[in-house]
Design a protein around this motif. Structure first.
Motif, mmCIF file in Angstrom:
data_model
loop_
_atom_site.group_PDB
_atom_site.id
_atom_site.type_symbol
_atom_site.label_atom_id
_atom_site.label_comp_id
_atom_site.label_asym_id
_atom_site.label_seq_id
_atom_site.Cartn_x
_atom_site.Cartn_y
_atom_site.Cartn_z
ATOM 1 N N THR A 36 0.863 -1.168 -0.117
ATOM 2 C CA THR A 36 -0.010 0.249 0.150
ATOM 3 C C THR A 36 1.224 1.311 0.354
ATOM 4 O O THR A 36 0.330 1.790 -0.762
ATOM 5 C CB THR A 36 -0.750 0.067 1.249
ATOM 6 N N THR A 38 4.183 1.192 -1.455
ATOM 7 C CA THR A 38 4.876 1.543 -2.773
ATOM 8 C C THR A 38 3.495 1.910 -3.485
ATOM 9 O O THR A 38 4.252 2.692 -4.035
ATOM 10 C CB THR A 38 4.665 0.361 -2.590
ATOM 11 N N THR A 39 2.305 1.659 -3.742
ATOM 12 C CA THR A 39 1.601 2.071 -4.770
ATOM 13 C C THR A 39 1.096 3.181 -4.116
ATOM 14 O O THR A 39 1.417 5.021 -5.172
ATOM 15 C CB THR A 39 0.334 2.062 -3.931
ATOM 16 N N GLY A 41 3.020 5.873 -2.573
ATOM 17 C CA GLY A 41 4.568 6.071 -3.716
ATOM 18 C C GLY A 41 4.693 6.952 -4.704
ATOM 19 O O GLY A 41 4.665 8.816 -5.713
ATOM 20 N N ASN A 42 4.090 5.759 -5.676
ATOM 21 C CA ASN A 42 3.726 5.957 -7.028
ATOM 22 C C ASN A 42 2.531 6.852 -7.737
ATOM 23 O O ASN A 42 3.009 7.669 -8.699
ATOM 24 C CB ASN A 42 3.436 4.528 -7.177
ATOM 25 N N TYR A 43 1.462 7.352 -6.858
ATOM 26 C CA TYR A 43 0.473 7.937 -7.206
ATOM 27 C C TYR A 43 1.033 9.014 -6.896
ATOM 28 O O TYR A 43 0.039 10.678 -7.432
ATOM 29 C CB TYR A 43 -0.368 7.861 -6.334
ATOM 30 N N ALA A 45 3.956 10.237 -7.027
ATOM 31 C CA ALA A 45 5.005 10.805 -8.261
ATOM 32 C C ALA A 45 4.489 11.537 -8.546
ATOM 33 O O ALA A 45 4.542 12.393 -9.746
ATOM 34 C CB ALA A 45 6.090 8.946 -7.975
ATOM 35 N N LEU A 46 3.129 10.704 -9.306
ATOM 36 C CA LEU A 46 2.030 11.460 -10.707
ATOM 37 C C LEU A 46 1.938 13.027 -10.149
ATOM 38 O O LEU A 46 2.367 13.874 -10.898
ATOM 39 C CB LEU A 46 1.285 10.624 -10.953
ATOM 40 N N ASP A 48 3.714 14.770 -8.793
ATOM 41 C CA ASP A 48 5.123 15.724 -8.076
ATOM 42 C C ASP A 48 5.694 16.277 -9.019
ATOM 43 O O ASP A 48 6.327 17.648 -9.733
ATOM 44 C CB ASP A 48 6.256 14.427 -7.848
#
Length: 87
Positions: A36, A38-39, A41-43, A45-46, A48
């Motif tokens: 969760t 990690t996910t 963090g990926n969202y 990053a979008l 960012d």
């Protein structure tokens, strides 16, 4: 020699205070929670690209600091007004 014993007593006191914490078992985050994070963090990053996340945390920290300072002022003023004989 006196300084040595003062430092040694200080270390023993620190060991006494931290002993209950050191007796706890070593734990790790669950796989679901790690996934969760990690996910998330990926969202983040979008977004960012448009608005840096670090800047959002900085703004949030400044807002919390201002509110904490104002709350501290209100509590101190309330205590000051509760003292008899002071207007």
């Amino acid at each position: 020699m006196i300084f040595y014993w003062i430092v040694r007593v200080f270390i023993y006191l620190l060991n006494l205070v931290t002993a209950p914490i050191l007796l706890l078992p070593v734990a790790a985050l669950s796989v679901n929670l790690t996934g969760t994070l990690t996910t998330a963090g990926n969202y983040m990053a979008l977004f960012d690209i448009f608005l840096p996340v670090a800047m959002l945390f900085t703004i949030f920290g400044i807002m919390v600091s201002i509110e904490a300072g104002y709350f501290t002022y209100k509590v101190a003023k309330w205590i000051y007004n509760k003292i008899p004989g002071i207007n």
